[in-house]
Scaffold this motif. Structure first.
Motif, PDB file in Angstrom:
ATOM      1  N   UNK A  12      35.336  42.850  48.366  1.00 37.97           N
ATOM      2  CA  UNK A  12      35.975  43.358  47.030  1.00 37.97           C
ATOM      3  C   UNK A  12      34.796  44.184  46.365  1.00 37.97           C
ATOM      4  N   UNK A  13      33.568  43.752  46.561  1.00 36.04           N
ATOM      5  CA  UNK A  13      32.381  44.627  45.746  1.00 36.04           C
ATOM      6  C   UNK A  13      32.202  45.863  46.205  1.00 36.04           C
ATOM      7  N   UNK A  14      32.483  45.794  47.749  1.00 38.42           N
ATOM      8  CA  UNK A  14      32.231  47.203  48.526  1.00 38.42           C
ATOM      9  C   UNK A  14      33.172  48.217  48.244  1.00 38.42           C
ATOM     10  N   UNK A  15      34.644  47.618  47.947  1.00 39.88           N
ATOM     11  CA  UNK A  15      35.456  48.694  47.823  1.00 39.88           C
ATOM     12  C   UNK A  15      35.167  49.497  46.519  1.00 39.88           C
ATOM     13  N   UNK A  66      23.505  39.933  55.688  1.00 39.79           N
ATOM     14  CA  UNK A  66      24.155  41.372  56.059  1.00 39.79           C
ATOM     15  C   UNK A  66      24.874  42.052  54.932  1.00 39.79           C
ATOM     16  N   UNK A  67      25.755  41.073  54.309  1.00 33.54           N
ATOM     17  CA  UNK A  67      26.894  41.684  53.241  1.00 33.54           C
ATOM     18  C   UNK A  67      25.962  42.244  52.067  1.00 33.54           C
ATOM     19  N   UNK A  68      25.186  41.297  51.619  1.00 32.59           N
ATOM     20  CA  UNK A  68      24.186  41.547  50.489  1.00 32.59           C
ATOM     21  C   UNK A  68      23.566  43.021  50.826  1.00 32.59           C
ATOM     22  N   UNK A  69      22.848  43.085  51.987  1.00 34.91           N
ATOM     23  CA  UNK A  69      21.929  44.180  52.350  1.00 34.91           C
ATOM     24  C   UNK A  69      22.769  45.388  52.494  1.00 34.91           C
ATOM     25  N   UNK A  70      23.882  45.270  52.961  1.00 36.28           N
ATOM     26  CA  UNK A  70      24.875  46.480  53.196  1.00 36.28           C
ATOM     27  C   UNK A  70      25.496  46.956  51.644  1.00 36.28           C
ATOM     28  N   UNK A  71      25.731  45.982  50.863  1.00 33.19           N
ATOM     29  CA  UNK A  71      26.020  46.461  49.446  1.00 33.19           C
ATOM     30  C   UNK A  71      24.985  47.180  48.860  1.00 33.19           C
ATOM     31  N   UNK A  72      23.668  46.852  48.942  1.00 29.87           N
ATOM     32  CA  UNK A  72      22.635  47.630  48.193  1.00 29.87           C
ATOM     33  C   UNK A  72      22.560  49.036  48.900  1.00 29.87           C
ATOM     34  N   UNK A  73      23.141  49.104  49.948  1.00 29.36           N
ATOM     35  CA  UNK A  73      23.139  50.694  50.702  1.00 29.36           C
ATOM     36  C   UNK A  73      24.335  51.671  49.993  1.00 29.36           C
ATOM     37  N   UNK A  90      28.360  45.070  64.573  1.00 29.32           N
ATOM     38  CA  UNK A  90      27.495  44.135  64.214  1.00 29.32           C
ATOM     39  C   UNK A  90      27.841  42.533  64.818  1.00 29.32           C
ATOM     40  N   UNK A  91      26.837  41.818  65.152  1.00 31.48           N
ATOM     41  CA  UNK A  91      27.256  40.635  65.782  1.00 31.48           C
ATOM     42  C   UNK A  91      26.668  39.493  64.967  1.00 31.48           C
ATOM     43  N   UNK A  92      26.544  39.401  63.731  1.00 30.97           N
ATOM     44  CA  UNK A  92      25.957  38.292  63.019  1.00 30.97           C
ATOM     45  C   UNK A  92      26.708  36.912  63.330  1.00 30.97           C
ATOM     46  N   UNK A 141      30.596  51.210  55.695  1.00 31.71           N
ATOM     47  CA  UNK A 141      30.080  49.929  55.551  1.00 31.71           C
ATOM     48  C   UNK A 141      31.031  48.999  54.897  1.00 31.71           C
ATOM     49  N   UNK A 142      32.086  49.389  54.132  1.00 34.58           N
ATOM     50  CA  UNK A 142      32.923  48.747  53.562  1.00 34.58           C
ATOM     51  C   UNK A 142      33.893  48.067  54.549  1.00 34.58           C
ATOM     52  N   UNK A 143      34.142  48.419  55.632  1.00 34.14           N
ATOM     53  CA  UNK A 143      34.976  47.966  56.597  1.00 34.14           C
ATOM     54  C   UNK A 143      34.208  46.827  57.691  1.00 34.14           C
TER      55      UNK A 143
END
Ligand code: ADP
Ligand code: NI
Length: 218
Positions: A194-197, A122-129, A111-113, A183-185
């Motif tokens: 932190x939330x992703x872990x 990006x992070x918020x969207x991927x957390x919801x996945x 990803x190249x944001x 996604x967590x990485x």
């Protein structure tokens, strides 16, 4: 219109358009990602919240998955909406760029944001996945697309191009290996890492339980 009124109008527009959608890309996805983006942004300095809120609300406005694979449908639909309510060209361009970049493009595709606002979205969207919500959404999507829950004979593939990722039609458990567990990485911000872990560990437990039940061990 003030910025707050523009955000409100955009939220109303998106809510109207996505209420009752059945693939996990419904209004409540936009709502959760919006709230997550605010949580993440609160820990960062110098964030343009106007961009974050507009970008988050419009990030799935016309996803390629639902527009015959057209990757420009999203940026174009966002531009049309934002121009119709007279938002500045510079804001429109930033939002377009974020929408173009936010979508997951395959296991082998980085990803190249570029901007902080984009990274937060990006992070918020991927957390919801991922996590419990991610599990629910992924099976909703799988069902809506006639995918099987699982088939032990079909192994996951780590796609090395967006084209290969786009056209794959595998069962839903494979989606965990092809995307969700990666996604967590890929999070940009410390808050999201932190939330992703936590969410990641929960998915891993779910998969362990799933396989144990599959083979009749419990
Ligand atoms: P992104 O916003 O990262 O591009 P998508 O819109 O492709 O994400 O996917 C969002 C969610 O939709 C996924 O996290 C998953 O829950 C579901 N989804 C997308 N593709 C699939 C798939 N092939 N199988 C199961 N679920 C999927
Ligand atoms: Ni999304």
């Amino acid at each position: 219109m003030t910025n707050a009124e523009i955000v409100q109008k955009t939220a109303d527009y998106v809510r109207e358009k996505f209420s009752g959608e059945g693939t996990g890309h419904d209004w409540w996805h936009m709502y959760r990602v919006w709230q997550l983006a605010k949580t993440i942004a609160a820990q960062e300095k110098g964030v343009d919240m106007f961009i974050v809120e507009l970008g988050v609300l419009l990030h799935d406005i016309a996803d390629w998955k639902f527009h015959n694979g057209d990757e420009e449908a999203g940026p174009k639909a966002a531009r049309e909406w934002l121009s119709s309510i007279k938002v500045d060209e510079s804001v429109i361009q930033h939002v377009e760029e974020i929408i173009r970049t936010v979508s997951f493009k395959g296991a082998g595709m980085a990803s190249s944001m570029k901007t902080l606002e984009g990274k937060i979205i990006h992070d918020a969207d991927k957390l919801d996945a991922i996590g419990a919500i991610g599990i629910a959404r992924t099976f909703a999507y799988g069902g809506a697309n006639n995918r099987e829950i699982y088939d032990p004979n079909q192994k996951p593939e780590l796609h090395q191009s967006f084209a290969a990722y786009k056209t794959n039609g595998s069962h839903t458990i494979n989606h965990f290996y092809e995307k969700l567990l990666l996604l967590k990485d890929r999070m940009y911000t410390d808050t999201a890492k932190q939330l992703a872990q936590q969410r990641h560990d929960y998915m891993q437990q779910f998969l362990d339980e799933f396989y144990a039940e599959w083979d009749g061990e419990r």
